[in-house]
Design a protein around this motif. Structure first.
Motif, mmCIF file in Angstrom:
data_model
loop_
_atom_site.group_PDB
_atom_site.id
_atom_site.type_symbol
_atom_site.label_atom_id
_atom_site.label_comp_id
_atom_site.label_asym_id
_atom_site.label_seq_id
_atom_site.Cartn_x
_atom_site.Cartn_y
_atom_site.Cartn_z
ATOM 1 N N GLU A 83 0.828 -1.204 0.000
ATOM 2 C CA GLU A 83 0.000 0.000 0.000
ATOM 3 C C GLU A 83 0.869 1.263 0.000
ATOM 4 O OE1 GLU A 83 -0.865 -2.711 1.610
ATOM 5 O OE2 GLU A 83 -2.850 -3.090 0.787
ATOM 6 N N GLN A 278 -4.282 -9.099 -3.429
ATOM 7 C CA GLN A 278 -3.927 -7.700 -3.659
ATOM 8 C C GLN A 278 -5.078 -6.928 -4.315
ATOM 9 O OE1 GLN A 278 -1.623 -6.264 -2.231
ATOM 10 N NE2 GLN A 278 -1.665 -4.261 -3.202
ATOM 11 N N MET A 282 -6.812 -3.597 -2.651
ATOM 12 C CA MET A 282 -6.894 -2.308 -3.359
ATOM 13 C C MET A 282 -8.344 -1.834 -3.477
ATOM 14 S SD MET A 282 -3.989 -1.186 -3.870
ATOM 15 C CE MET A 282 -2.286 -1.404 -4.277
ATOM 16 N N GLU A 286 -9.868 1.535 -1.853
ATOM 17 C CA GLU A 286 -10.466 2.552 -2.712
ATOM 18 C C GLU A 286 -11.865 2.917 -2.197
ATOM 19 O OE1 GLU A 286 -8.622 4.136 -4.739
ATOM 20 O OE2 GLU A 286 -10.323 5.415 -5.288
#
Ligand code: AMP
Length: 517
Positions: A83, A278, A282, A286
């Motif tokens: 990150e 992953q 993400m 978001e």
């Protein structure tokens, strides 16, 4: 002081002004002119201070001249987590929009092929986590001897995660004719020693006292029986005016359990931990950034250093094992001049962990009570006796300072379910998406590598320095930091992100995975 006076080029200044920054932060003010001079930096700064731009902005100008050769990056930025690496890449895109710099992001959990293609094209800026970078190096896909600028970011976190042997190896592959920028939020002696080995005549830049907590974070500590923590958390969330919040757990399995429990009680909660793929990490991140998820239950590794604008609250569902983690966790709020709130839920058994934090930050975390819930005291048999410290009143009142009135109970069984054999294997075996081989960064305690020693090249840079410590490759961080052995909940650490069992590597014999009575 203005950005114009720091010596940055007009295209970089334009990108900064388009981003809306009018004044450099103290770390930018101090570091940027030194980086532009070509000097090494030893920076003591936390995330949230504008540290990223303090190295990204001058690097863009340094790299503006020149061209990258295929597979030979011109600069390298090492980050402890995916990150953080992705966040630095975003910064390069924003500030470097008026330049034609090629960038590649080498992190685990995404395909090797795309990353290889980017390396083939030639990269000016390579941003990587140490394990994935070494995987590419060993496949012959990247050569590091052309790196002119090296950034080691969040060095103390690298140490905590057991990545220092990888970092040492990477630094050994670089040319000594380079500029090194080394940043750490805290500067314990181990980190200082490492910096002495990697840096050449560095300029020290400190923007806040090591391990200090932000002044604009209103902290509170609630002592409740372990089994009442979920109820206490729900009441606190309802009682507070929460825009968005991270709830930190020490254990990965608690992240999922707590998220499920919060959702069941009608809260808009998501989860983030190292066992998620992953793309899922993400996506969740978001959604949290966009406000679609209000409460993010997370582990330290996954949420470390996250830069979420105006986060109103941080909750520690458990007291972190390492006092430095407390500083990092609560530093997710109270950023960029906003006021933030942090609440830590401590069970009576977590007194010694709280004590270590208070020693580090040099202050007592104010005790508060949860509306409608009884306060209890720390168990005097865990660390020093801390009777009668449940003082302070939170909105809603209730009695305080009730030392020992409720006997501290052991954590409820359902909070610590014995993992079934398959779960044990899943925690320890390579994850399915990590093919063809497990990502190195996810398995810090591995066998020592048989590699040629490279330090000889660095010797001239360090002649006048203290003798080096023996290399510690392949040794677990706890072996090198014996003082941590005595901390409570040591066994729980096997459930922390990225941790793998010592001694057995990835293999867990079936008899060990069988549930015991
Ligand atoms: P960092 O410490 O690099 O994680 O940055 C923390 C936050 O501060 C990020 O949201 C940056 O976009 C923001 N920031 C960085 N530099 C400045 C500046 N000069 N003025 C205002 N905000 C900034």
């Amino acid at each position: 002081m203005s950005f114009e006076s720091l010596g940055l080029s007009a295209p970089v200044l334009q990108a900064v002004s388009e981003k809306g920054y009018t004044q450099p932060t103290p770390i930018q003010e101090k570091a940027i002119p030194i980086v532009l001079m070509g000097r090494d930096i030893l920076g003591c700064a936390q995330t949230g201070t504008g540290k990223t731009a303090s190295f990204v902005l001058p690097m863009i100008d340094i790299l503006a001249e020149g061209r990258a050769k295929s597979r030979m990056p011109r600069s390298l930025i090492l980050e402890p987590t995916r990150e953080l690496a992705a966040q630095v890449a975003e910064n390069f895109e924003i500030y470097g929009k008026n330049h034609k710099l090629n960038m590649a992001l080498l992190i685990g959990g995404v395909s090797f092929e795309d990353q290889e293609r980017a390396l083939e094209r030639g990269v000016d800026v390579l941003i990587a986590t140490p394990g994935r970078l070494l995987d590419h190096f060993e496949r012959g896909k990247v050569l590091l001897n052309d790196v002119k600028v090296l950034v080691i970011d969040e060095a103390d976190r690298m140490l905590d995660m057991g990545f220092i042997p990888d970092v040492e190896r990477i630094v050994g592959l670089l040319s000594p004719m380079r500029q090194t920028l080394f940043f750490s939020a805290t500067m314990p002696p181990e980190i200082k020693r490492l910096a002495d080995r990697f840096l050449s005549n560095p300029k020290e830049v400190t923007v806040s006292a090591p391990a200090s907590t932000g002044k604009n974070i209103v902290q509170g500590l609630v002592v409740v029986p372990e089994e009442d923590k979920r109820e206490a958390l729900r009441r606190l969330i309802k009682d507070q005016d929460i825009k968005n919040a991270i709830v930190f757990c020490n254990r990965k399995r608690d992240v999922a359990i707590l998220q499920g429990s919060l959702k069941k009680h009608g809260f808009n909660a998501g989860a983030l931990h190292g066992d998620m793929s992953q793309p899922a990490r993400m996506e969740t991140l978001e959604k949290f950034k966009q406000g679609e998820i209000q409460i993010l239950v997370a582990s330290d590794v996954a949420a470390r250093g996250l830069d979420i604008v105006a986060m109103s609250h941080v909750f520690n569902f458990d007291v972190p094992f390492s006092p430095e983690d407390y500083v990092h966790r609560i530093g997710r709020t109270g950023r960029a001049g906003n006021t933030g709130h942090s609440f830590t839920l401590a069970s009576p058994a977590e007194g010694s962990l709280v004590e270590a934090i208070e020693k580090l930050i040099g202050a007592e975390i104010p005790r508060v009570e949860v509306p409608g819930m009884e306060a209890v005291a720390f168990d005097p048999s865990e660390g020093r006796g801390r009777r009668g410290r449940g003082r302070g009143r939170a909105p809603g009142g209730g009695r305080s300072g009730r030392s020992g009135e409720r006997a501290p109970r052991a954590p409820r069984v359902e909070r610590e379910p014995k993992p079934a054999e398959a779960e044990v294997q899943a925690e320890r075996a390579p994850r399915p998406e990590r093919t063809p081989r497990p990502e190195r960064s996810e398995r810090p305690h591995r066998e020592p590598r048989q590699e040629p020693r490279q330090e000889a090249r660095h010797e001239p840079r360090h002649e006048a320095r203290e003798p080096r410590e023996p290399r510690s490759e392949g040794r677990a961080p706890r072996e090198r930091r014996p003082e941590r052995r005595d901390r409570p909940h040591r066994n729980d650490r096997h459930d922390r992100d990225e941790a793998v069992p010592m001694g057995l590597g990835d293999h867990v014999p079936a008899f060990l995975a069988r549930p015991t009575r």
